[in-house]
Design a protein around this motif. Structure first.
Motif, PDB file in Angstrom:
ATOM      1  N   GLU A   1      45.185  49.666  22.462  1.00 48.98           N
ATOM      2  CA  GLU A   1      45.344  48.944  23.727  1.00 48.98           C
ATOM      3  C   GLU A   1      46.130  47.671  23.467  1.00 48.98           C
ATOM      4  O   GLU A   1      45.998  47.050  22.413  1.00 48.98           O
ATOM      5  CB  GLU A   1      43.981  48.584  24.326  1.00 48.98           C
ATOM      6  N   PHE A   2      46.946  47.286  24.434  1.00 55.94           N
ATOM      7  CA  PHE A   2      47.756  46.080  24.318  1.00 55.94           C
ATOM      8  C   PHE A   2      47.904  45.454  25.692  1.00 55.94           C
ATOM      9  O   PHE A   2      48.284  46.135  26.643  1.00 55.94           O
ATOM     10  CB  PHE A   2      49.126  46.431  23.730  1.00 55.94           C
ATOM     11  N   GLU A   3      47.576  44.167  25.802  1.00 50.78           N
ATOM     12  CA  GLU A   3      47.702  43.450  27.067  1.00 50.78           C
ATOM     13  C   GLU A   3      48.523  42.185  26.872  1.00 50.78           C
ATOM     14  O   GLU A   3      48.351  41.475  25.881  1.00 50.78           O
ATOM     15  CB  GLU A   3      46.323  43.056  27.616  1.00 50.78           C
ATOM     16  N   PHE A   4      49.414  41.914  27.809  1.00 52.44           N
ATOM     17  CA  PHE A   4      50.143  40.654  27.809  1.00 52.44           C
ATOM     18  C   PHE A   4      50.471  40.266  29.243  1.00 52.44           C
ATOM     19  O   PHE A   4      50.376  41.084  30.162  1.00 52.44           O
ATOM     20  CB  PHE A   4      51.405  40.724  26.950  1.00 52.44           C
ATOM     21  N   ILE A   5      50.849  39.019  29.435  1.00 48.03           N
ATOM     22  CA  ILE A   5      51.168  38.488  30.762  1.00 48.03           C
ATOM     23  C   ILE A   5      52.604  38.000  30.793  1.00 48.03           C
ATOM     24  O   ILE A   5      53.048  37.282  29.892  1.00 48.03           O
ATOM     25  CB  ILE A   5      50.208  37.325  31.128  1.00 48.03           C
ATOM     26  N   MET A   6      53.344  38.393  31.832  1.00 47.44           N
ATOM     27  CA  MET A   6      54.689  37.904  32.070  1.00 47.44           C
ATOM     28  C   MET A   6      54.689  37.023  33.305  1.00 47.44           C
ATOM     29  O   MET A   6      54.036  37.356  34.299  1.00 47.44           O
ATOM     30  CB  MET A   6      55.671  39.065  32.286  1.00 47.44           C
ATOM     31  N   GLU A   7      55.383  35.904  33.221  1.00 46.65           N
ATOM     32  CA  GLU A   7      55.547  35.038  34.388  1.00 46.65           C
ATOM     33  C   GLU A   7      56.948  34.471  34.407  1.00 46.65           C
ATOM     34  O   GLU A   7      57.572  34.294  33.354  1.00 46.65           O
ATOM     35  CB  GLU A   7      54.493  33.936  34.416  1.00 46.65           C
ATOM     36  N   PHE A   8      57.444  34.186  35.588  1.00 48.03           N
ATOM     37  CA  PHE A   8      58.805  33.709  35.754  1.00 48.03           C
ATOM     38  C   PHE A   8      58.847  32.196  35.689  1.00 48.03           C
ATOM     39  O   PHE A   8      57.979  31.504  36.241  1.00 48.03           O
ATOM     40  CB  PHE A   8      59.375  34.202  37.077  1.00 48.03           C
ATOM     41  N   LEU A   9      59.842  31.675  34.991  1.00 47.67           N
ATOM     42  CA  LEU A   9      60.039  30.232  34.865  1.00 47.67           C
ATOM     43  C   LEU A   9      61.150  29.810  35.823  1.00 47.67           C
ATOM     44  O   LEU A   9      62.233  30.399  35.837  1.00 47.67           O
ATOM     45  CB  LEU A   9      60.426  29.883  33.426  1.00 47.67           C
ATOM     46  N   GLU A  10      60.894  28.798  36.616  1.00 43.50           N
ATOM     47  CA  GLU A  10      61.870  28.322  37.594  1.00 43.50           C
ATOM     48  C   GLU A  10      62.160  26.834  37.395  1.00 43.50           C
ATOM     49  O   GLU A  10      61.306  26.100  36.926  1.00 43.50           O
ATOM     50  CB  GLU A  10      61.349  28.545  39.019  1.00 43.50           C
TER      51      GLU A  10
END
Length: 200
Positions: free
Chosen positions: A191-200
């Motif tokens: 299992e592998f979990e990560f979070i992506m978020e946009f930088l503005e």
């Protein structure tokens, strides 16, 4: 109202066929939580890596990360590295090996960002240290070039986001195989979990 969840089941290019389930949870803050689940399968070879690859336009050329650095590190090539915050350009991650090949991996990563010169881009983070690389070429482009001048013009930033990647072996500087403890068995659940978020 609070977000959305989409799950895909990917058929992997193995024989016999195996599967990986990937769930994308998007919350109201615009964060995307990615969860990958592989159940394991007997009778196929070890994995080279477990994770995800994606492309961004080449304008996203600035890399910053909290993990091992500054040079490339792998499961069996990280003990001389320092843990810290580092930054460079995507093109600087191509190693000057005689023949273009796999390179630029970073281990023990807590987060990384890839941005353009205006500061726009993405941040990837995880609660458990992971691995990544940011390169101007795909693995196929690197493997297809016999010399650096044969690499194509740069059009993309290629991100490899992995739970882990197998070690590289070569303890004798030439063909020694990777030690068993640095391989990724295909018959185990991962299992592998990560979070992506946009930088503005």
């Amino acid at each position: 109202e609070d977000g959305a969840s989409i799950t895909y089941t990917y058929e992997l290019a193995t024989s016999p066929v195996t599967y990986c389930k990937v769930t994308y949870d998007v919350n109201s803050l615009g964060q995307i939580k990615v969860k990958m689940l592989y159940d394991g399968f007997e009778g196929i070879s070890e994995m080279p890596a477990f994770g995800m690859t994606m492309k961004l336009p080449a304008d996203y050329e600035n890399v910053k990360w909290y993990g091992n650095g500054l040079e490339e590190t792998y499961l069996d090539r990280k003990h001389g590295a320092k843990l810290g915050v580092f930054e460079n350009k995507v093109k600087d991650n191509i190693s000057d090996y005689v023949v273009p090949q796999e390179c630029a991996n970073k281990t023990e990563v807590r987060w990384f960002t890839v941005t353009d010169n205006k500061g726009l881009g993405i941040k990837v983070s995880a609660s458990i240290p992971f691995e990544f690389s940011a390169l101007p070429y795909t693995a196929h482009e690197l493997e297809s070039a016999g010399h650096h001048f044969e690499l194509p013009n740069i059009h993309n930033t290629v991100l490899n986001i992995n739970k882990f990647q197998m070690g590289i072996g070569g303890d004798d500087s030439w063909g020694a195989p990777t030690h068993d403890e640095y391989l990724i068995p295909s018959d185990k659940k991962i299992e592998f979990e990560f979070i992506m978020e946009f930088l503005e």
